[in-house]
Design a protein around this motif. Structure first.
Motif, mmCIF file in Angstrom:
data_model
loop_
_atom_site.group_PDB
_atom_site.id
_atom_site.type_symbol
_atom_site.label_atom_id
_atom_site.label_comp_id
_atom_site.label_asym_id
_atom_site.label_seq_id
_atom_site.Cartn_x
_atom_site.Cartn_y
_atom_site.Cartn_z
ATOM 1 N N PRO A 540 51.826 46.438 50.745
ATOM 2 C CA PRO A 540 50.988 47.694 50.959
ATOM 3 C C PRO A 540 51.313 48.709 50.196
ATOM 4 C CG PRO A 540 51.372 46.999 53.163
ATOM 5 C CD PRO A 540 52.121 46.137 52.280
ATOM 6 N N PRO A 541 52.407 49.217 49.674
ATOM 7 C CA PRO A 541 52.597 50.136 48.708
ATOM 8 C C PRO A 541 52.335 49.470 47.266
ATOM 9 C CG PRO A 541 54.674 50.045 50.191
ATOM 10 C CD PRO A 541 53.780 48.917 50.326
ATOM 11 N N PHE A 542 52.456 48.492 46.841
ATOM 12 C CA PHE A 542 51.838 47.905 45.564
ATOM 13 C C PHE A 542 50.404 47.797 45.604
ATOM 14 C CE2 PHE A 542 56.556 46.748 45.378
ATOM 15 C CZ PHE A 542 56.769 46.761 44.107
ATOM 16 N N LEU A 543 49.849 47.397 46.542
ATOM 17 C CA LEU A 543 48.440 47.312 46.711
ATOM 18 C C LEU A 543 47.854 48.829 46.474
ATOM 19 C CD1 LEU A 543 45.791 45.683 47.202
ATOM 20 C CD2 LEU A 543 46.143 45.859 49.631
ATOM 21 N N GLY A 544 48.400 49.611 47.039
ATOM 22 C CA GLY A 544 48.000 51.176 47.105
ATOM 23 C C GLY A 544 48.015 51.580 45.528
ATOM 24 N N LEU A 545 49.081 51.031 44.870
ATOM 25 C CA LEU A 545 49.215 51.521 43.297
ATOM 26 C C LEU A 545 48.099 50.854 42.486
ATOM 27 C CD1 LEU A 545 51.016 53.023 41.321
ATOM 28 C CD2 LEU A 545 52.057 50.761 41.224
ATOM 29 N N ILE A 546 47.916 49.749 42.922
ATOM 30 C CA ILE A 546 46.715 48.774 41.899
ATOM 31 C C ILE A 546 45.408 49.592 42.255
ATOM 32 C CG2 ILE A 546 45.948 46.581 41.546
ATOM 33 C CD1 ILE A 546 48.610 47.078 40.304
#
Length: 567
Positions: A540-546
């Protein structure tokens, strides 16, 4: 219970090909309904990978139980969607420690302890023991164990393990043991056969055209296998295509017959259906990746101190890949050495300085991953400041969270001397401090390690972007690896100035998640979310960044159940 073992060995320099071949083989077996586990053998004398430099050995991967292990175990967990333990990584140091401890206790009854049979028996016993450990919630033992033999056949360091595997094939029986050899040379095959192991399959790296019939026949002749047992692993757009390449060349059908799986293992209908669904979703993933164009590109600046060896950030890269695939985007990483952003570099290497800042300014998102030591930290602080001031999506991991807090303290809270005890032991304003329970004298296995809970704080239901990305629950479980923490005595001061500590540990004293509300996406996490990413379940944190970098975060959040987000 009948157990099948597949050994993957390599014929040239360590670190090329074996991990992906092992992971892909395990994935293919799992898609046919088998329960699969994996073991990585590292023939170095270190007890584990915890004290190894990332520049020397690549990333240190951390497991749920806190084991610091080889990065290939990350591949196994991601491909197979399983949970491994520290016992799944065997090192020479672990084996010798085990044998010596037994000798000191008198377990060998006065015998002379030797490499053969005591070390080789210890290796075999370890493999058999680990092969029975469940890797999922079912609690059932695996059917197949994939063993990757690190190093190169013929190395002095690998010799005890090769001899152990020679004996092991007779211990478990011919129909329960198969060998895949990668990167073959005539010398490596000769050495392998001379040591008592004969490959069942040969995996060759080649150009996009694959192997022509003449080359395949020649390899077949010199490696003592039939032509259909020579597999071509050609260059492709992504390593996620490798399982398809191997499947199309009959790897799974060969192993099915070679290991006599039909008559020795009962596969439930439920697992067969799950395997079929897994393979379908994997194909959908690779197909969607092939359809992406440059117009779908999202540029992320990765600001680190180990960028000269990109394997140092292997899981971070995988997490970015998984997130961009889920967002139907094409990933472009700008690797920026943190020291190149610092003022001193402007004087000593002005070209590097301007190129680094040009890359940072052109990026759609900025990521500062974990790391240790003071080198490059001022460059990372400069990157965090740029992201905050220019409203560029930012994700800070472990040290990246601490960097963001230091930057905020200096420039928003008017504490110019703010620093971390790690970076300056004499600092008069430590905003990041040593955790009191952590050893300062021993390095190996003494950090805060493994799977631990983070509790979202009261009121974050409607304000925290990250909580929404995690599904709205009150608790998340993520893996940790750190010695330092944000100074809890300064939290009130930071929050008065607008930094929100939306996640804390179960005691409420240790800061786990920060967010800046008045920002498209400014998130820091003390844990390492990249360690639990999966190709089919992005972090989730990486998905939010992208999504934020591609201007799609608000749309994504609006589609989630019960979406309410106040600014």
């Amino acid at each position: 219970m009948v157990k099948k073992y597949v050994l993957v060995s390599g014929g040239v320099i360590s670190g090329i090909g074996k991990g992906i071949i092992a992971s892909s083989t395990g994935l293919l077996l799992k898609t046919r309904g088998l329960k699969v586990t994996s073991i990585k053998i590292d023939p170095y004398l270190n007890i584990d990978a915890g004290t190894l430099s990332p520049l020397d050995h690549g990333e240190v991967f951390v497991l749920n139980d806190g084991g610091e292990v080889d990065l290939d175990l990350g591949n196994y967990e991601r491909y197979l969607d399983v949970t491994l333990t520290r016992a799944n990584n065997i090192t020479t140091g672990k084996i010798y420690r085990d044998v010596i401890e037994r000798e000191r206790k008198g377990d060998y009854l006065g015998k002379t302890v030797q490499v053969v049979p005591h070390i080789t028996n210890a290796i075999q016993d370890w493999v058999e023991r680990v092969a029975t450990i469940p890797v999922d919630d079912s609690g059932e033992e695996p059917d197949v164990c994939i063993i990757e033999l690190g190093g190169t056949v013929g190395d002095i360091e690998s010799a005890p393990f090769v001899e152990a595997m020679r004996q092991f094939q007779f211990r478990v029986g011919h129909e329960n043991f198969a060998l895949i050899h990668t990167k073959p040379t005539q010398a490596s095959i000769r050495d392998l056969r001379g040591l008592g192991l004969s490959p069942d399959l040969i995996a060759c790296r080649c150009e996009k055209t694959g192997l022509d019939e003449g080359i395949r026949d020649k390899i077949s002749m010199f490696c003592h296998v039939r032509p259909e047992q020579v597999l071509a692993v050609r260059d492709c757009n992504s390593v996620y295509h490798v399982p398809e390449l191997l499947k199309d060349q009959g790897l799974i059908d060969f192993l099915w017959k070679r290991l006599n799986i039909d008559t020795t293992i009962t596969i439930s209908r439920n697992l067969q259906l799950k395997g079929t669904d897994m393979w379908k979703r994997w194909n959908d993933l690779t197909t969607s990746q092939d359809r992406l164009h440059d117009s779908d590109k999202v540029v992320i600046a990765l600001v680190g101190k180990y960028t000269n060896l990109q394997d140092s950030y292997a899981s971070v890269v995988k997490a970015l890949e998984h997130a961009t695939l889920a967002a139907r985007k094409k990933l472009s990483i700008q690797w920026i050495e943190a020291t190149d952003l610092e003022a001193e570099t402007r004087v000593t290497h002005p070209v590097k300085y301007h190129e680094a800042w040009h890359s940072l300014c052109a990026a759609q998102g900025i990521l500062v991953p974990g790391g240790f030591g003071s080198r490059g930290t001022e460059g990372k602080i400069a990157a965090a400041k740029w992201a905050r001031e220019q409203k560029i999506p930012y994700l800070g991991i472990c040290l990246g969270l601490q960097i963001a807090v230091i930057e905020f303290a200096r420039h928003i809270c008017n504490i110019p001397e703010a620093n971390s005890i790690e970076l300056d032991e004499q600092t008069t304003m430590p905003v990041v401090i040593y955790m009191p329970e952590i050893s300062k004298t021993h390095l190996g296995g003494t950090m805060r390690l493994g799977l631990r809970p983070t509790e979202f704080q009261e009121g974050s239901e409607t304000t925290s972007v990250l909580r929404k990305l995690y599904g709205g629950g009150s608790t998340v479980l993520e893996r940790h690896r750190h010695r330092y923490e944000v100074n809890p005595e300064l939290i009130e001061k930071f929050e008065e100035k607008g930094m929100k500590f939306v996640g804390k540990d179960e005691t409420g004293q240790r800061m786990e998640i920060i967010e800046l509300p008045d920002h498209p996406y400014f998130v820091g996490v003390q844990y390492h979310p990249e360690l639990l990413t999966r190709p089919l379940k992005p972090s989730p944190p990486f998905l939010g960044l992208i999504l934020a970098a591609a201007n799609g975060l608000e749309q994504h959040l609006a589609m989630l159940p019960g979406y309410v987000l106040e600014q």
